[in-house]
Every structure is written in C-alpha cells, then in structure tokens.
Design a protein around this motif. Structure first.
Motif, PDB file in Angstrom:
ATOM      1  N   GLY A 160       0.783  -1.235   0.000  1.00 45.67           N
ATOM      2  CA  GLY A 160       0.000   0.000   0.000  1.00 45.67           C
ATOM      3  C   GLY A 160       0.809   1.275   0.000  1.00 45.67           C
ATOM      4  O   GLY A 160       0.237   2.366  -0.111  1.00 45.67           O
ATOM      5  N   VAL A 218      -7.166   4.768   0.072  1.00 41.15           N
ATOM      6  CA  VAL A 218      -7.827   3.460   0.102  1.00 41.15           C
ATOM      7  C   VAL A 218      -6.778   2.367  -0.070  1.00 41.15           C
ATOM      8  O   VAL A 218      -6.738   1.386   0.688  1.00 41.15           O
ATOM      9  N   GLU A 219      -5.908   2.528  -1.063  1.00 38.79           N
ATOM     10  CA  GLU A 219      -4.855   1.531  -1.292  1.00 38.79           C
ATOM     11  C   GLU A 219      -3.904   1.459  -0.096  1.00 38.79           C
ATOM     12  O   GLU A 219      -3.480   0.375   0.309  1.00 38.79           O
ATOM     13  N   HIS A 228      -4.551   2.181   3.062  1.00 40.96           N
ATOM     14  CA  HIS A 228      -5.244   1.506   4.165  1.00 40.96           C
ATOM     15  C   HIS A 228      -5.308  -0.008   3.931  1.00 40.96           C
ATOM     16  O   HIS A 228      -5.148  -0.792   4.867  1.00 40.96           O
ATOM     17  N   GLU A 229      -5.570  -0.402   2.689  1.00 36.44           N
ATOM     18  CA  GLU A 229      -5.621  -1.840   2.393  1.00 36.44           C
ATOM     19  C   GLU A 229      -4.291  -2.506   2.709  1.00 36.44           C
ATOM     20  O   GLU A 229      -4.243  -3.630   3.225  1.00 36.44           O
ATOM     21  N   ASP A 280      -3.465  -5.462   5.533  1.00 35.26           N
ATOM     22  CA  ASP A 280      -2.711  -6.690   5.244  1.00 35.26           C
ATOM     23  C   ASP A 280      -1.616  -6.909   6.290  1.00 35.26           C
ATOM     24  O   ASP A 280      -1.427  -8.022   6.799  1.00 35.26           O
ATOM     25  N   THR A 288     -10.786  -0.348   7.983  1.00 39.55           N
ATOM     26  CA  THR A 288     -11.828  -0.945   7.145  1.00 39.55           C
ATOM     27  C   THR A 288     -13.021   0.007   7.060  1.00 39.55           C
ATOM     28  O   THR A 288     -13.591   0.221   5.979  1.00 39.55           O
ATOM     29  N   ILE A 293     -12.113   2.918   4.819  1.00 39.30           N
ATOM     30  CA  ILE A 293     -12.154   2.539   3.401  1.00 39.30           C
ATOM     31  C   ILE A 293     -13.591   2.627   2.883  1.00 39.30           C
ATOM     32  O   ILE A 293     -13.841   3.128   1.783  1.00 39.30           O
TER      33      ILE A 293
END
Length: 210
Positions: free
Chosen positions: A136, A163-164, A166-167, A171, A197, A200
C-alpha cells in the motif's frame, strides 16, 4: 515496475473521471466514520514490554511506523489542498489516530532494544518507492503527483491513494494478528483492521463507489 505504472495510470484516470459524491449534509458520514477511526491505542511501554514478543512483533512495528508516517504526510497535504470538508475531516482523524500509534510502536522497539525507523528513512528492504514488504505504500512519483494536485482533483487522488494505503496497512495488521505474540501489538493490529476498514468504506462512498 509495470505494477507501479499501471497503478499510477489507474490513479490518474480516477482523478480525471471519478465524481465525488459529497452530500450537502455530511453529518451522518462523519458520525459513522468517527466510530471507525478510533483505532489509536493508549498503550504505552511498560516494564513488561520486553517480555513475550517475537520477530513478527518487531517486523510489524518497524514496518508500520514508516507506513503510518506516509499516511500522515498525505493527510497533512489535505489541510491546504483539499476542497471537500469531508476529506479534510477524514485527514484530520487519520492524523489523530496514527500519530499516537507511531509513538507507541517506537516505545516498544526501544524497550526491545530494536532499531526505530528514522523519520524520512525506510527500514532495510523497505524502500520508500518499493511495494515489497510495504503493501500500500505510495512511491515518490505518486507523492509528487499528490503534492501538485489541489481542489477536487486532490480530493479524488487523495481518497484513491489512501484506500490503497489503508488496504496495505490492513494486510500488515492481519499478519501481525496471525503471527504476533505481543498482546499490545496484536490488539493494535485488530484496532487498525477495524478502524481502517471503516474508513475505506467511507472513502469509497465519497468516491461514488457506494
């Protein structure tokens, strides 16, 4: 290299074409999001910090500190460049949650006798512009583009990138929950998963992705 190029192209496309769905009355969004953004922790280093931790706990802290720092760098840009009050509010909540977590994780590493990542530097194998080991993370080109943007273009680019980002943090937190040993670290990982989450979901709603 192709992954970075493809992702940057997607980010730029989103900036040009995405329409922000910013409701005139944003109270509900803020209320919903505030519940999900409280993923900070009041945990502080104590006498037993050095006990019951493993290599995964060290890796989690050493990786998440620079990851959080980049999120703060992105959030700080929003104060002057974002046009949406909701984006500015989200950025402020990200700063409020993640800055204390950086301090907490730095305290753990010091107590464990481990290296604390220096501001502006990456840990070995975790180059600022590399995706390996740092899911991310934006590369220098991404951050430069964000720094040049303003107004609605900034809003869309910021939300898409965050968003990326946070993803990637989720992980990393999931790995800590599965393999970590230190209770405070796994608890922080759980908070990160829950809070980010929710954020996002909020950001996708602002991007018009429902």
């Amino acid at each position: 290299m192709s992954t970075t190029r493809t992702r940057r192209a997607a980010l730029m496309a989103a900036t040009v074409t995405a329409t922000l769905v910013l409701a005139a009355c944003g109270g509900n969004d803020s209320d919903d999001a505030s519940h999900g953004s409280s993923h900070g922790t009041s945990s502080s280093p104590s006498a037993d910090t050095a006990a019951a931790h493993n290599a995964q706990d060290v890796s989690f802290a050493q990786g998440m500190i620079p990851h959080h720092r980049q999120a703060l760098e992105m959030a700080e840009l929003a104060a002057d460049r974002a046009s949406s009050a909701q984006v500015k509010d989200l950025a402020a909540r990200i700063e409020k949650a993640q800055d204390p977590e950086i301090k907490t994780m730095s305290g753990w590493l010091k107590s464990w006798g481990e290296e604390v990542p220096e501001a502006g530097a990456s840990m070995p194998g975790m180059d600022h512009g590399s995706q390996s080991g740092m899911p991310g993370m934006m590369d220098d080109g991404d951050m430069e583009e964000l720094g040049k943007a303003s107004g609605k273009g900034f809003d869309t680019m910021f939300l898409t990138m965050m968003v990326e980002h946070h993803e990637g943090a989720i992980d990393m937190a999931e790995t800590e929950k599965a393999k970590g040993r230190y209770a405070a670290a796994t608890a922080m990982a759980d908070d990160i998963i829950t809070g980010q989450t929710a954020e996002i979901t909020e950001m996708n709603k602002l991007l018009g992705k429902s």
